[in-house]
Write an enzyme that holds these catalytic residues in place. Structure first.
Site, PDB file in Angstrom:
ATOM      1  N   CYS A 140      12.742  12.884  26.455  1.00 51.17           N
ATOM      2  CA  CYS A 140      13.695  13.326  25.423  1.00 51.17           C
ATOM      3  C   CYS A 140      15.033  12.660  25.730  1.00 51.17           C
ATOM      4  O   CYS A 140      16.013  13.322  26.070  1.00 51.17           O
ATOM      5  CB  CYS A 140      13.840  14.846  25.418  1.00 51.17           C
ATOM      6  SG  CYS A 140      12.304  15.766  25.152  1.00 51.17           S
ATOM      7  N   PRO A 146      21.000  10.731  23.823  1.00 53.80           N
ATOM      8  CA  PRO A 146      21.469   9.367  23.529  1.00 53.80           C
ATOM      9  C   PRO A 146      21.371   8.397  24.700  1.00 53.80           C
ATOM     10  O   PRO A 146      21.931   7.311  24.639  1.00 53.80           O
ATOM     11  CB  PRO A 146      22.924   9.580  23.139  1.00 53.80           C
ATOM     12  CG  PRO A 146      23.339  10.770  23.945  1.00 53.80           C
ATOM     13  CD  PRO A 146      22.132  11.658  24.032  1.00 53.80           C
ATOM     14  N   LYS A 159      20.970  10.000  30.792  1.00 54.32           N
ATOM     15  CA  LYS A 159      20.216  10.158  32.047  1.00 54.32           C
ATOM     16  C   LYS A 159      19.435   8.895  32.380  1.00 54.32           C
ATOM     17  O   LYS A 159      19.325   8.515  33.551  1.00 54.32           O
ATOM     18  CB  LYS A 159      19.312  11.384  31.946  1.00 54.32           C
ATOM     19  CG  LYS A 159      20.100  12.673  31.761  1.00 54.32           C
ATOM     20  CD  LYS A 159      19.196  13.856  31.498  1.00 54.32           C
ATOM     21  CE  LYS A 159      20.041  15.076  31.151  1.00 54.32           C
ATOM     22  NZ  LYS A 159      20.748  14.925  29.857  1.00 54.32           N
ATOM     23  N   ASP A 181      12.293   9.048  22.187  1.00 53.78           N
ATOM     24  CA  ASP A 181      12.864  10.077  21.326  1.00 53.78           C
ATOM     25  C   ASP A 181      12.047  10.130  20.041  1.00 53.78           C
ATOM     26  O   ASP A 181      11.354   9.157  19.686  1.00 53.78           O
ATOM     27  CB  ASP A 181      14.333   9.810  21.004  1.00 53.78           C
ATOM     28  CG  ASP A 181      15.044  11.084  20.553  1.00 53.78           C
ATOM     29  OD1 ASP A 181      15.472  11.864  21.437  1.00 53.78           O
ATOM     30  OD2 ASP A 181      15.145  11.318  19.338  1.00 53.78           O
ATOM     31  N   ASP A 225      14.485  16.465  29.533  1.00 60.02           N
ATOM     32  CA  ASP A 225      15.690  17.212  29.174  1.00 60.02           C
ATOM     33  C   ASP A 225      15.460  17.757  27.769  1.00 60.02           C
ATOM     34  O   ASP A 225      15.787  17.107  26.783  1.00 60.02           O
ATOM     35  CB  ASP A 225      16.918  16.305  29.230  1.00 60.02           C
ATOM     36  CG  ASP A 225      18.207  17.074  28.990  1.00 60.02           C
ATOM     37  OD1 ASP A 225      18.414  18.086  29.667  1.00 60.02           O
ATOM     38  OD2 ASP A 225      18.998  16.661  28.125  1.00 60.02           O
ATOM     39  N   CYS A 238      20.630  22.238  28.747  1.00 62.27           N
ATOM     40  CA  CYS A 238      22.066  22.510  28.781  1.00 62.27           C
ATOM     41  C   CYS A 238      22.330  23.931  28.289  1.00 62.27           C
ATOM     42  O   CYS A 238      23.179  24.172  27.442  1.00 62.27           O
ATOM     43  CB  CYS A 238      22.860  21.477  27.981  1.00 62.27           C
ATOM     44  SG  CYS A 238      22.340  21.273  26.273  1.00 62.27           S
TER      45      CYS A 238
END
Length: 448
Positions: free
Chosen positions: A266, A269, A272, A290, A335, A387
């Site tokens: 994932c 943008p 990571k 993505d 993520d 997050c």
């Protein structure tokens, strides 16, 4: 252009962004960016537009309470444009020392007229004059439970405050809510492929920016006073990338070896993936995936700007199996989509998300984790991150996965700031770690 006209343009763009958030559930930063570009605002006026738009969202519930004290109608029954004009005016009066209250009142009245709501101009004038007259002695908040009081004082929905109170206690919750309403410095990391931290710091200081070395991330800085970062020559030349310390820590925890094959399921943008590539001096292979084609273009353009050649992109839904990837990756990073409640300080509208929609996320997160675990080689590493700080999206998802998959086990790790993580998991909190709210879990697939 006169000072009055320039400030007027900033306020109009802030209003437009607020209307988009309310009307279309849009992200405020996207609306602001489009409006600032369309209006040709310079860095100072762009900063004002962003400050008052974000400030209204950070204090929306409190502002509505005060509006309700002096309005014959309940704020939620007011027409959206009038409600947001009142919020903008009220925010400037209460929170911005450099804006004279009289100017804020007059501009709100003129803004009402520009939107052809002349009949409401008198009401807007009367309510905001009350704000100005009472700015040093506003009506007291109603007495209630800690959750009720904190919810209204810091403009976070009550359900979220109650959840935080149960997770981290009253003192930590209030510190968390307070930080969510403060201006956050931007964290950037040096691109070692394009220069040293010392060289980058010197270049940034030459622009007049305030630059402070990050307290626990080597090669990273907290910066402010830069204006639009993307307009800096150092950014265009790929000398740095923007990423919060918590997100940057994911790459540190993953620690892929130089020749490891890495799968970032994932990725958009791309932060990571970029961090892992830079840590390895652009060696090895990283496949960044993505589900949205336009987001893959962001990864490709970012990698090109940074001079990274070890990243390839692929269109893929992280829930769907790709047979060619089975047991092929040394390191898989997931993520996953989440509620985003750890980044409220950067995306203030996140706090107003529908809790019923948030409740559906763990099922999606479990599906992604189940699928991407199949791509990990025996002896390989799986890193899960979000997050958010909600346990049901974090520890609960990981523990349920481990209970169903004995071939995986927690991978202990340590860090000077996070300490020893024997269970492989950490939740980062803004008041404690001075980062976004973030969760990281490191797992190992057992076998040779």
């Amino acid at each position: 252009m006169s000072e009055e006209k320039r400030v007027q343009g900033a306020r109009d763009i802030a209003l437009d962004a607020l209307m988009q958030v309310e009307r279309a559930n849009a992200w405020s930063d996207e609306g602001l960016r489009r409006g600032i570009t369309r209006g040709g605002l310079d860095s100072r006026d762009a900063a004002l537009a962003a400050r008052i738009a974000y400030g209204v969202m950070q204090n929306r519930m409190l502002l509505d309470f005060y509006i309700g004290c002096w309005c014959s109608q309940r704020p939620e029954r007011l027409e959206s444009v009038i409600r947001n004009i009142l919020r903008l005016g009220g925010y400037q009066i209460l929170f911005l020392d450099k804006v004279p209250p009289r100017a804020a009142v007059n501009e709100a009245v003129e803004m009402t007229k520009r939107h052809r709501r002349e009949k409401a101009a008198g009401m807007v004038n009367a309510i905001l004059r009350k704000f100005a007259a009472n700015r040093e002695d506003m009506p007291p908040l109603p007495k209630g439970s800690p959750a009720q009081t904190l919810s209204l004082r810091y403009s976070h929905p009550r359900w979220l405050v109650e959840r935080l109170l149960s997770l981290i206690g009253e003192e930590e919750t209030e510190a968390y809510l307070r930080m969510n309403n403060q201006v956050v410095p931007t964290t950037i990391q040096t691109n070692p492929l394009k220069g040293t931290p010392e060289e980058l710091e010197k270049l940034l200081r030459q622009t007049g920016a305030q630059v402070e070395p990050h307290p626990w991330l080597a090669g990273c800085f907290s910066v402010s006073g830069t204006g639009d970062l993307e307009q800096l020559s150092a950014f265009r030349e790929g000398r740095f990338t923007v990423q919060d310390a918590a997100a940057r820590l994911v790459a540190t925890v993953a620690t892929p070896a130089q020749e490891d094959r890495v799968l970032d399921v994932c990725a958009a943008p791309g932060g990571k993936s970029f961090a892992m590539a830079m840590d390895r001096r652009d060696r090895g292979q990283i496949l960044s995936c993505d589900v949205h084609p336009h987001k893959l273009k962001l990864i490709d353009s970012g990698a090109q700007r940074l001079g990274i050649t070890s990243i390839r992109t692929a269109l893929a839904d992280a829930r769907e199996e790709h047979a060619a990837w089975l047991e092929q990756a040394d390191v898989v990073v997931a993520d996953v989509p989440c509620s985003g409640l750890g980044i409220i300080r950067k995306k203030p509208e996140t706090r107003y998300k529908d809790p019923d929609e948030i409740a559906k996320l763990p099922a999606l997160q479990r599906a992604i984790l189940e699928n991407c675990a199949r791509y990990v080689k025996k002896g390989g590493t799986l890193v899960y991150s979000t997050c958010t700080i909600l346990r049901r999206e974090n520890e609960d998802v990981v523990r349920a996965f481990l209970a169903a998959h004995p071939e995986f086990a927690p991978a202990p790790w340590s860090h000077p700031v996070c300490g020893e993580r024997a269970d492989g998991m950490v939740t980062l909190l803004p008041p404690e770690h001075d980062t976004d709210g973030f969760f990281i879990a490191k797992l190992k697939r057992i076998g040779n």
